[in-house]
Design an enzyme around this catalytic site. Structure first.
Site: not given
Ligand code: NAD
Length: 353
Positions: A186, A218, A242, A246
């Site tokens: 980012k 994003d 993380d 997922d």
């Protein structure tokens, strides 16, 4: 080749037994020794990571782990809870690189919530930094300001060497795959990740055959569900990794299929399925052991540099799925529903065949 086998809790012992069965068929010179961790460690020695277990793991070349945790330990003090054993062993072994492949077997394309044409043939590796970032940065905590209002603080921090070492892991893996690395940051807003981007560009100079691209986190979250097959290796920091790993795991439909590896600087590693101990189905011999069996394949590839046998296990899993064997979590009409141990036997038979 010394392997510390830590079955843990819940379905851990059932699924690890299948992976051990598969490893034994390969006729390798493996020394496997078992020890308790998590709730099993607490029951055996009053500690989720007993000293003897840690010593065994430190002396081994690799650790094969099932999973830890059970609701019955929820009332224990934090330092006695099963999950604490897992966090401690990762830290003690200095496992800074977490590898989570998201691979969709063609036979399971309908198990994903995304359209088959979006995910079919997906083969992505997420490399997540595991020991730094906002999860560990100081200062942290909750304090009370002069006006009496409470304030929560966490600090995103990365130094150059931490970024460089995970960068090298990602590029080396890309060299064995399709030679593309996408670094996720980012950098437009966060200085810590502006440095991340600069260091990744520096690391890339050592790997001229690998194409490096950058993506804001994003956008990466969006692209993973829009067109996930554009990625080969994705490398990112602890918190972004993380969340993205997922998200990526759901592209493949079942958590029971996903292996993982956590490596130190010398490729010593801990290998475990991405899922937890599934207490709801423990002891019933119905869990899917394939994530653990595939974790054993990763162990052969990354710690023991044995690409041949790693690929043999992966091919045997593919063959087993193609033959229609399915545990309950991935079962669909027309397939053959089998128990956990029968799935292990089927993979063994495929390897022998
Ligand atoms: P979970 O991954 O254990 O289970 C989530 C759901 O997926 C459950 O319905 C379970 O039955 C199913 N599932 C998981 N693995 C499966 C498999 N191999 N085959 C078939 N179905 C499977 O997550 P949870 O329920 O949130 O957590 C249960 C316990 O596991 C908790 O104590 C948690 O702290 C622990 N946990 C441990 C790890 C780990 O050891 N690395 C990771 C996550 C959760």
């Amino acid at each position: 080749m010394k392997i510390a086998v830590l079955p843990g809790d819940g379905i851990g012992p059932e699924i690890v037994a299948q992976a051990v069965k598969v490893l034994n068929v390969l006729n390798l010179d493996l020394q496997m020794e078992e020890a308790p961790i998590g709730g099993a460690g607490y029951e055996a020695a009053g500690d989720p990571l007993p000293d003897t277990t840690l010593a065994l793991a430190k002396a081994a070349d690799a650790v094969l782990l099932g999973a830890v945790g059970d609701w019955k330990y929820d009332a224990l003090p934090r330092d006695k809870r099963p999950e604490r054993g897992l966090l401690r062993i990762r830290k003690e072994l200095n496992l800074f690189a977490n590898l989570r492949p998201a691979l969709l077997y063609a036979e399971l394309a309908s198990a994903s919530t995304l359209k088959p044409e979006v995910v079919s043939g997906l083969d992505l590796m997420i490399v997540r930094e595991l020991t730094g970032d906002i999860y560990f940065g100081q200062p942290r905590g909750i304090s009370t300001l002069e006006n009496g209002e409470r304030e929560g603080i966490n600090t995103m921090r990365y130094n150059e060497s931490e970024i460089r070492r995970i960068g090298h892991v990602a590029f080396r893996i890309a060299m064995k795959r399709n030679r593309k690395v996408c670094s996720v940051d980012k950098a437009n807003v966060l200085e810590a990740t502006e440095l991340w981007r600069q260091v990744m560009i520096e690391v890339a100079r050592d790997y001229p055959q690998v194409e490096l691209s950058h993506m804001y986190v994003d956008n990466a979250a969006m692209q993973l569900v829009r067109a996930p097959k554009q990625f080969d290796v994705m490398v990112t920091g602890n918190i972004f990794g993380d969340i993205l790993s997922d998200e990526a795991s759901m592209l493949t439909g079942s958590i029971g299929m996903l292996p993982s590896a956590s490596l130190d600087a010398d490729n010593k590693g801990m290998y475990e399925p991405s899922h937890g101990s599934a207490p709801d189905i423990a002891g019933k011999d119905i869990a899917n052991p394939l994530a653990t069996i595939l974790s054993a394949a990763m162990m052969l590839r990354y710690t023991f540099n044995d690409e041949n046998n790693a690929a043999r296990i992966e091919d045997a899993v593919k063959k087993t799925l193609a033959q229609g064997y399915r545990t309950a979590d991935i079962h669909t009409d027309g397939c053959r529903k089998v128990r956990c141990s029968e799935m292990g036997d089927a993979v063994v038979a495929a390897l022998r065949g």
